[in-house]
Design a protein around this motif. Structure first.
Motif, short mmCIF file in Angstrom:
data_model
loop_
_atom_site.label_atom_id
_atom_site.label_comp_id
_atom_site.label_asym_id
_atom_site.label_seq_id
_atom_site.Cartn_x
_atom_site.Cartn_y
_atom_site.Cartn_z
N GLU A 84 39.85 37.59 27.33
CA GLU A 84 38.55 37.46 27.98
C GLU A 84 37.48 36.98 27.01
O GLU A 84 36.87 35.93 27.21
N THR A 85 37.17 37.76 25.98
CA THR A 85 36.17 37.35 24.99
C THR A 85 36.85 37.32 23.63
O THR A 85 37.48 38.28 23.22
N HIS A 114 41.32 30.43 30.02
CA HIS A 114 41.15 31.12 31.30
C HIS A 114 42.11 30.60 32.36
O HIS A 114 41.74 30.42 33.53
N THR A 228 32.73 33.84 25.23
CA THR A 228 32.13 35.06 25.75
C THR A 228 32.16 34.96 27.28
O THR A 228 32.62 33.96 27.84
N ARG A 229 31.69 35.98 27.96
CA ARG A 229 31.76 35.95 29.42
C ARG A 229 30.90 34.85 30.02
O ARG A 229 31.18 34.37 31.12
N ASP A 230 29.86 34.42 29.31
CA ASP A 230 28.97 33.44 29.90
C ASP A 230 28.78 32.19 29.04
O ASP A 230 27.88 31.39 29.29
N THR A 250 36.41 33.58 33.79
CA THR A 250 35.99 34.29 32.57
C THR A 250 37.14 35.02 31.89
O THR A 250 36.91 35.71 30.90
N LYS A 251 38.35 34.88 32.40
CA LYS A 251 39.48 35.57 31.82
C LYS A 251 40.75 34.84 32.23
O LYS A 251 40.83 34.28 33.32
#
Length: 276
Positions: A84-85, A114, A228-230, A250-251
């Motif tokens: 994810e991150t 992702h 990162t998520r964004d 995001t993953k």
């Protein structure tokens, strides 16, 4: 909709994650001996078999072991796990062999981030080479481009990621990452070129543009992807070349492609928990 231009202070934070291979939090996706602890292989038609040994480990490439990806067939090595991150550090260089309809074309590969859905879902019959994903492109003259890779859902529907980038159009009306550009949402196979991609880029073997950050074929490159998520940031040989924000995926798994050109990869290190 969130948009961001990285300040020098934020860049320092992003790039400050320990780079040493011995850092305690590092996951060595390639340990110098074998990649199968963390990856499995996938090829069109052959699926999880590799009868032509497209993916092997060679003992000595410029003094160190490396994964050799022959490029003979389309597919890739896919992580067993989803991430994810993270900060992903990949050291690669081109080999000399090219194949098929890409024999005289720019050497081509990529890292898919992702990755979601069943294996092979870029094909409607799930016999495609890859999965729906966000691609950090590795191609001569275009290392660091983003591609939004569509795929097929289990119900047969066509699915694709979206991502925002500040971008402007070049002379040929192609979208190029530009920190001073306007934010735009990209989707469904769209490409966001890295900031210095030559508008005269041609799909020919050995292509190099006027502002190239990639090293000449045969020399090692370091590609860092900070996730990162964004935000996804592509850093090539220490230079930030592309940034995307607000990805709808995001993953997921990570794939390193086989796409018609011989590629050597001597380092694949993942540092979990990248921060903005």
């Amino acid at each position: 909709m969130l948009t961001r231009v990285l300040s020098s202070a934020v860049l320092v934070l992003l790039l400050a994650t320990p780079a040493a291979a011995q850092a305690p939090d590092v996951i060595h996706l390639f340990d110098g001996k074998d990649f199968r602890q963390h990856f499995y292989t996938w090829l069109v038609d052959d699926r999880k078999n590799d009868p032509d040994r497209v993916f092997t480990v060679v003992d000595n490439v410029d003094g160190a072991p490396a994964i050799r990806i022959s490029g003979q067939k389309y597919g890739g090595i896919t992580t067993h796990e989803e991430y994810e991150t993270y900060r992903l550090v990949v050291e690669f260089r081109w080999g000399t062999i090219t194949w098929g309809n890409r024999k005289d074309r720019a050497r081509d590969s990529g890292i898919l981030l992702h990755c979601q859905g069943p294996d092979g879902n870029t094909g409607r019959t799930f016999n495609g080479p890859w999965m729906r994903s966000i691609e950090t492109q590795i191609i001569e003259g275009g290392v660091g481009d983003f591609l939004l890779v569509p795929g097929t859902g289990t119900d047969g529907s066509r699915l694709w990621p979206e991502m925002t980038a500040t971008a402007s159009q070049d002379r040929d009306q192609e979208w190029v990452y530009d920190p001073k550009g306007k934010p735009r949402v990209f989707r469904n196979g769209d490409r966001i070129n890295w900031y210095g991609r030559d508008p005269d880029w041609a799909d020919r073997l050995g292509y190099r543009g006027a502002r190239e950050v990639e090293k000449p074929a045969g020399e090692w490159n370091t590609l860092e992807v900070i996730v990162t998520r964004d935000m996804i940031t592509n850093v090539l040989n220490g230079t930030v070349v592309n940034i995307g924000t607000d990805p709808t995926y995001t993953k997921g798994k990570i794939i390193i492609q086989s796409e018609g050109a011989e590629l050597y990869v001597r380092r694949v290190d993942l540092y979990p928990g990248a921060k903005k």
